[in-house]
Write an enzyme that holds these catalytic residues in place. Sequence first.
Site, PDB file in Angstrom:
ATOM      1  N   ARG A 114      15.808  51.503  40.612  1.00  0.00           N
ATOM      2  CA  ARG A 114      15.669  50.084  40.210  1.00  0.00           C
ATOM      3  C   ARG A 114      16.553  49.700  39.022  1.00  0.00           C
ATOM      4  NH1 ARG A 114      10.462  51.432  41.679  1.00  0.00           N
ATOM      5  NH2 ARG A 114       9.880  50.416  43.620  1.00  0.00           N
ATOM      6  N   LYS A 136      30.160  41.395  38.524  1.00  0.00           N
ATOM      7  CA  LYS A 136      30.015  41.395  39.988  1.00  0.00           C
ATOM      8  C   LYS A 136      30.192  42.829  40.455  1.00  0.00           C
ATOM      9  CE  LYS A 136      31.609  36.929  41.769  1.00  0.00           C
ATOM     10  NZ  LYS A 136      32.688  36.286  42.538  1.00  0.00           N
ATOM     11  N   GLU A 178      46.413  38.293  39.225  1.00  0.00           N
ATOM     12  CA  GLU A 178      45.189  37.713  38.656  1.00  0.00           C
ATOM     13  C   GLU A 178      45.481  37.061  37.296  1.00  0.00           C
ATOM     14  OE1 GLU A 178      42.397  37.341  40.264  1.00  0.00           O
ATOM     15  OE2 GLU A 178      42.492  38.825  41.879  1.00  0.00           O
ATOM     16  N   LYS A 220      38.017  34.963  31.322  1.00  0.00           N
ATOM     17  CA  LYS A 220      36.924  35.352  32.217  1.00  0.00           C
ATOM     18  C   LYS A 220      35.572  35.243  31.499  1.00  0.00           C
ATOM     19  CE  LYS A 220      35.607  37.897  36.083  1.00  0.00           C
ATOM     20  NZ  LYS A 220      35.900  38.858  37.112  1.00  0.00           N
ATOM     21  N   GLU A 230      27.730  32.244  39.702  1.00  0.00           N
ATOM     22  CA  GLU A 230      28.639  31.513  40.592  1.00  0.00           C
ATOM     23  C   GLU A 230      27.977  30.367  41.357  1.00  0.00           C
ATOM     24  OE1 GLU A 230      31.663  34.034  42.420  1.00  0.00           O
ATOM     25  OE2 GLU A 230      31.931  32.519  43.963  1.00  0.00           O
ATOM     26  N   ARG A 234      32.304  29.174  38.183  1.00  0.00           N
ATOM     27  CA  ARG A 234      32.914  30.503  38.414  1.00  0.00           C
ATOM     28  C   ARG A 234      33.755  30.547  39.686  1.00  0.00           C
ATOM     29  NH1 ARG A 234      30.244  36.446  37.264  1.00  0.00           N
ATOM     30  NH2 ARG A 234      32.045  37.652  37.917  1.00  0.00           N
ATOM     31  N   ASN A 238      38.125  32.076  42.243  1.00  0.00           N
ATOM     32  CA  ASN A 238      38.504  32.416  43.621  1.00  0.00           C
ATOM     33  C   ASN A 238      39.793  31.717  44.052  1.00  0.00           C
ATOM     34  OD1 ASN A 238      36.176  33.915  43.741  1.00  0.00           O
ATOM     35  ND2 ASN A 238      34.953  32.227  44.565  1.00  0.00           N
ATOM     36  N   HIS A 241      42.076  33.085  46.779  1.00  0.00           N
ATOM     37  CA  HIS A 241      41.386  34.212  47.422  1.00  0.00           C
ATOM     38  C   HIS A 241      40.923  33.919  48.854  1.00  0.00           C
ATOM     39  CE1 HIS A 241      41.656  35.880  43.452  1.00  0.00           C
ATOM     40  NE2 HIS A 241      41.051  36.985  43.811  1.00  0.00           N
ATOM     41  N   HIS A 245      42.198  36.958  50.780  1.00  0.00           N
ATOM     42  CA  HIS A 245      41.389  38.019  51.409  1.00  0.00           C
ATOM     43  C   HIS A 245      41.805  38.229  52.859  1.00  0.00           C
ATOM     44  CE1 HIS A 245      37.722  37.890  48.479  1.00  0.00           C
ATOM     45  NE2 HIS A 245      38.681  38.686  48.067  1.00  0.00           N
ATOM     46  N   HIS A 255      45.560  43.864  46.904  1.00  0.00           N
ATOM     47  CA  HIS A 255      44.804  42.635  46.635  1.00  0.00           C
ATOM     48  C   HIS A 255      45.661  41.554  45.970  1.00  0.00           C
ATOM     49  CE1 HIS A 255      41.315  40.180  45.778  1.00  0.00           C
ATOM     50  NE2 HIS A 255      41.682  40.111  44.505  1.00  0.00           N
TER      51      HIS A 255
HETATM   52  N1  GLY Z   1      36.649  38.150  40.774  1.00  0.00           N
HETATM   53  C1  GLY Z   1      36.074  36.882  40.670  1.00  0.00           C
HETATM   54  C2  GLY Z   1      34.837  36.853  39.852  1.00  0.00           C
HETATM   55  O1  GLY Z   1      34.549  37.789  39.139  1.00  0.00           O
HETATM   56  O2  GLY Z   1      34.116  35.888  39.903  1.00  0.00           O
END
Ligand code: GLY
Length: 353
Positions: A114, A136, A178, A220, A230, A234, A238, A241, A245, A255
Amino acid sequence: MEPAPKIQELELEGKKSLSRVVVGGSLRNTGEYLPEYQVIILTDENVYDLYAPDFPAFPVIVIKPGESVKTLATVEFIYTELVKCGADRSTFLLGIGGGVICDIAGFVASTFMRGIEFGFVSTTLLSQVDASVGGKNGVNLGNFKNLIGVFNQPSFVLCDYELFKTLPEREYISGLAEVIKYGLIREASLLELFASKTEDIRQRKEEVVHDLVWQSVNIKKEVVEKDEFEGGLRRILNFGHTFGHAIEKVHGLLHGEAVAYGMLVALYISGREANLDPVESERAKSLILASGLLRKIKPDKNQIIDVMKKDKKKSGEKIHFILIDTIGHAVEWETTPEKLENFFSDWLKQIDF
Ligand code: GLY
């Protein structure tokens, strides 16, 4: 004597916990950031072969490198290894590696018993400026990228850019995508830095690399603290992306290389749906072209559209596509896969590189 490396540190304030991000720290000094109790390290074969002598002295779980290991099967393997090492709720999991290791380590730690504490030594440019920061964590499910995951902040992220000396050229350049993204969506001055220090960036000069990583993690932090889970803002991260992707998957690019193509598509659509000035669009495009990110593929329209649509269908919601209306300012555009398909076809007809 070499000047001592510059170290800068920030705290990213998550809803549940703080995350310390150290830029310019060294893998060799990781011990300073670790708790007193039991630590177990997760890394991949490449990082282990190159840097094991610099690891702090704790048990190490080693997995294969690459995106293909970001699966639930790998997660299960790691749980089993943790049990064999005698891990309990007080164990600290330290991921040492790039984006894949950080994603997996964060997910394993967040779910084992947990949730146990975790931190990262982030070893690639791409993971330092994006993947390892912001909480994330997750793995892929079949073709669906990051479908299984959690939001949970690492206790610390140590960004050691001395490790870039062994980073292959393509991977280093991939990370630059990025950074360019942050410049386009949030901080135009980052692009000035790009334009004025192109050669130093290419040569990975420590001072400029430090600035790129430091500015990126600050952007960030600012975005994630406003919208950790998000729900809105946030999503601007993207940018590039949605198609990125799909292109990554269809053409097997790294990437950042695929995101570079995705950003070119997004710039094209920004001119039509967000009134992006053509001069600014050209400037952004030239920067991406000059960065060495494009691999000269011939984008396979049908396959890319197919993957993009499948990827979007899984969330069962409208597409929140990110555009920019000026360099340094992102806007969200709610759209449909069909509209995106039309724009993508138009974009393909006019590409001249
Ligand atoms: N890589 C995008 C984010 O962390 O939201």
